[in-house]
Write a protein that holds these residues in place. Structure first.
Motif, PDB file in Angstrom:
ATOM      1  N   UNK A   1       0.812  -1.201   0.000  1.00  0.00           N
ATOM      2  CA  UNK A   1       0.000   0.000   0.000  1.00  0.00           C
ATOM      3  C   UNK A   1       0.852   1.259   0.000  1.00  0.00           C
ATOM      4  N   UNK A   2       0.380   2.290  -0.690  1.00  0.00           N
ATOM      5  CA  UNK A   2       1.112   3.540  -0.814  1.00  0.00           C
ATOM      6  C   UNK A   2       1.291   4.184   0.552  1.00  0.00           C
ATOM      7  N   UNK A   3       2.507   4.677   0.816  1.00  0.00           N
ATOM      8  CA  UNK A   3       2.771   5.367   2.060  1.00  0.00           C
ATOM      9  C   UNK A   3       3.078   4.446   3.229  1.00  0.00           C
ATOM     10  N   UNK A   4       3.046   3.136   3.028  1.00  0.00           N
ATOM     11  CA  UNK A   4       3.343   2.212   4.120  1.00  0.00           C
ATOM     12  C   UNK A   4       4.849   2.146   4.345  1.00  0.00           C
ATOM     13  N   UNK A   5       5.222   1.627   5.500  1.00  0.00           N
ATOM     14  CA  UNK A   5       6.636   1.573   5.859  1.00  0.00           C
ATOM     15  C   UNK A   5       7.209   0.177   5.676  1.00  0.00           C
ATOM     16  N   UNK A   6       8.495   0.143   5.381  1.00  0.00           N
ATOM     17  CA  UNK A   6       9.214  -1.114   5.241  1.00  0.00           C
ATOM     18  C   UNK A   6       9.557  -1.629   6.632  1.00  0.00           C
ATOM     19  N   UNK A   7       9.144  -2.859   6.934  1.00  0.00           N
ATOM     20  CA  UNK A   7       9.394  -3.445   8.244  1.00  0.00           C
ATOM     21  C   UNK A   7      10.769  -4.104   8.259  1.00  0.00           C
ATOM     22  N   UNK A   8      11.636  -3.690   9.176  1.00  0.00           N
ATOM     23  CA  UNK A   8      12.984  -4.228   9.290  1.00  0.00           C
ATOM     24  C   UNK A   8      13.174  -4.796  10.686  1.00  0.00           C
ATOM     25  N   UNK A   9      13.483  -6.093  10.751  1.00  0.00           N
ATOM     26  CA  UNK A   9      13.754  -6.733  12.028  1.00  0.00           C
ATOM     27  C   UNK A   9      15.240  -6.633  12.336  1.00  0.00           C
ATOM     28  N   UNK A  10      15.560  -6.173  13.550  1.00  0.00           N
ATOM     29  CA  UNK A  10      16.944  -6.072  14.006  1.00  0.00           C
ATOM     30  C   UNK A  10      17.147  -7.051  15.160  1.00  0.00           C
ATOM     31  N   UNK A  11      17.953  -8.086  14.943  1.00  0.00           N
ATOM     32  CA  UNK A  11      18.242  -9.037  16.008  1.00  0.00           C
ATOM     33  C   UNK A  11      19.123  -8.393  17.062  1.00  0.00           C
ATOM     34  N   UNK A  12      18.745  -8.528  18.348  1.00  0.00           N
ATOM     35  CA  UNK A  12      19.537  -7.920  19.422  1.00  0.00           C
ATOM     36  C   UNK A  12      20.048  -9.025  20.358  1.00  0.00           C
ATOM     37  N   UNK A  13      19.477  -9.131  21.559  1.00  0.00           N
ATOM     38  CA  UNK A  13      19.893 -10.148  22.527  1.00  0.00           C
ATOM     39  C   UNK A  13      18.811 -10.258  23.590  1.00  0.00           C
ATOM     40  N   UNK A  14      19.169 -10.780  24.756  1.00  0.00           N
ATOM     41  CA  UNK A  14      18.199 -10.901  25.838  1.00  0.00           C
ATOM     42  C   UNK A  14      17.925  -9.528  26.446  1.00  0.00           C
ATOM     43  N   UNK A  15      16.748  -9.353  27.017  1.00  0.00           N
ATOM     44  CA  UNK A  15      16.373  -8.059  27.592  1.00  0.00           C
ATOM     45  C   UNK A  15      17.272  -7.720  28.782  1.00  0.00           C
ATOM     46  N   UNK A  16      17.533  -6.436  28.936  1.00  0.00           N
ATOM     47  CA  UNK A  16      18.336  -5.978  30.065  1.00  0.00           C
ATOM     48  C   UNK A  16      19.816  -5.937  29.794  1.00  0.00           C
TER      49      UNK A  16
ATOM     50  N   UNK B   1      14.412  -6.938  17.929  1.00  0.00           N
ATOM     51  CA  UNK B   1      13.879  -8.256  18.259  1.00  0.00           C
ATOM     52  C   UNK B   1      14.737  -8.944  19.315  1.00  0.00           C
ATOM     53  N   UNK B   2      14.102  -9.492  20.333  1.00  0.00           N
ATOM     54  CA  UNK B   2      14.813 -10.227  21.380  1.00  0.00           C
ATOM     55  C   UNK B   2      15.298 -11.563  20.814  1.00  0.00           C
ATOM     56  N   UNK B   3      16.584 -11.863  21.016  1.00  0.00           N
ATOM     57  CA  UNK B   3      17.170 -13.130  20.576  1.00  0.00           C
ATOM     58  C   UNK B   3      18.112 -13.623  21.672  1.00  0.00           C
ATOM     59  N   UNK B   4      18.782 -14.740  21.416  1.00  0.00           N
ATOM     60  CA  UNK B   4      19.778 -15.219  22.369  1.00  0.00           C
ATOM     61  C   UNK B   4      21.086 -14.459  22.239  1.00  0.00           C
ATOM     62  N   UNK B   5      21.268 -13.694  21.158  1.00  0.00           N
ATOM     63  CA  UNK B   5      22.478 -12.902  21.009  1.00  0.00           C
ATOM     64  C   UNK B   5      23.117 -13.008  19.639  1.00  0.00           C
ATOM     65  N   UNK B   6      24.406 -12.646  19.586  1.00  0.00           N
ATOM     66  CA  UNK B   6      25.110 -12.470  18.323  1.00  0.00           C
ATOM     67  C   UNK B   6      25.144 -13.683  17.419  1.00  0.00           C
TER      68      UNK B   6
END
Length: 341
Positions: free
Chosen positions: A45-60, A86-91
């Motif tokens: 759809x016009x004007x919508x945003x591209x969703x990009x997932x960024x893998x990070x690590x555990x919270x905190x 996005x929460x992940x186990x890490x690198x």
């Protein structure tokens, strides 16, 4: 420790991308559709945003806080994208998912970047020369934390003791384990515990572990809370250990944690470390990478205001401490700013 963990991550990721293929190595990235970056979701759809997932690590942990603050800046200043930390186990998980085309972007320690970029036959990882650097943090500092009233003065004093080195799959745990291998202290030398930073902090306070080895950037919430009790201290690292690590591990360099970083830390802590890296593949859109670099540079102070551990994550740090090559969009921005020729 590493082989079992990364093998499991590879197996889980490759189940969805290499059906019918017997190779252990990550699959070549799938080609994106015209106008779409691999691993991203572009809405029609016009004007919508591209969703990009960024893998990070555990919270905190450092990586999650750094990545979440990064995503907040990008969502505010880069038009047409919505970045989710996005929460992940890490690198290690992040790199597996990036090279298998599951996500377009993630954060990992320089040790994990080097392992995936150059390949690691022992871990079943092929070369991934398509990895590209977007941004970096300030360097980490390898440190050992022990109870203030304990008799421990050296790493050798902790032989056979319960020592946490971070959660499996996290960049910190992988880098710490690599250092212990250099010292001949891996596997059975310590009774290794694989706890997150928060879990390690709690276990130190309750006395269920004897020491806590970290390799993270400062300030870290768990370490701040630990040292606020006044009951813990850093071991001093002898110069010969610093020299050995920086000689044997190419992505490591001498690092200093300034006095006063944590409560009752009355002198500098000398160690070694390397930056965490925001990494993508070379098929990541050049203009998006350019805008990411521009936003993180121009709004650095605001970024630091969101998460204090961002301090030191500058354009200068990026051009001086990358392992995988800079993404062309980042390189273009750095040249415009006079940081590269």
């Amino acid at each position: 420790m590493k082989k079992c963990n990364i093998a499991i991550l590879l197996a889980l990721a490759l189940m969805g991308t290499m059906t019918g293929c017997s190779s252990q190595q990550p699959a070549a990235p799938q080609q994106p559709q015209p106008g779409e970056a691999a691993g991203t979701e572009t809405k029609a759809s016009s004007g919508s945003k591209e969703e990009i997932m960024m893998g990070t690590a555990t919270t905190g942990g450092f990586t999650y806080l750094w990545g979440a603050a990064c995503a907040e800046i990008l969502n505010k200043y880069v038009d047409g994208v919505n970045v989710t930390a996005q929460i992940t186990t890490g690198g290690s998980e992040n790199l597996v998912r990036i090279v298998t085309n599951e996500i377009p972007m993630g954060i990992a320690g320089s040790n994990v970047i080097a392992q995936f970029y150059d390949g690691d036959a022992d871990e079943g990882i092929g070369e991934n020369k398509n990895l590209r650097t977007v941004w970096v943090s300030k360097p980490t500092t390898f440190s050992v934390i022990v109870p203030a009233g304990s008799s421990y003065q050296t790493l050798e004093d902790l032989k056979g003791k319960k020592v946490s080195i971070g959660n499996q799959g996290g960049s910190a745990a992988e880098s710490i384990y690599a250092c212990l291998e250099v010292f001949g202290m891996a596997d059975d030398y310590f009774n290794l515990q694989y706890l997150t930073m928060t879990e390690s902090k709690d276990a130190m306070i309750t006395g269920t572990i004897d020491a806590f080895i970290t390799n993270t950037s400062d300030p870290h919430t768990a370490m701040t809370e630990l040292f606020m009790t006044g009951n813990f201290r850093f071991l001093e690292m002898p110069e010969e250990k610093v020299e050995l690590i920086t000689k044997e591990i190419p992505y490591m360099s001498r690092s200093v944690r300034p006095a006063g970083t944590y409560e009752k830390q009355d002198k500098d802590v000398i160690g070694w470390g390397s930056p965490y890296v925001l990494v993508v593949r070379d098929d990541f859109p050049e203009e998006t990478a350019y805008q990411i670099a521009k936003s993180l540079d121009e709004h650095y102070d605001e970024w630091v205001g969101i998460a204090s551990n961002v301090e030191g994550s500058t354009l200068e740090a990026v051009v001086n401490s990358y392992y995988a090559p800079l993404h062309p969009g980042v390189e273009r921005y750095a040249k415009e700013k006079g940081m590269l020729k």
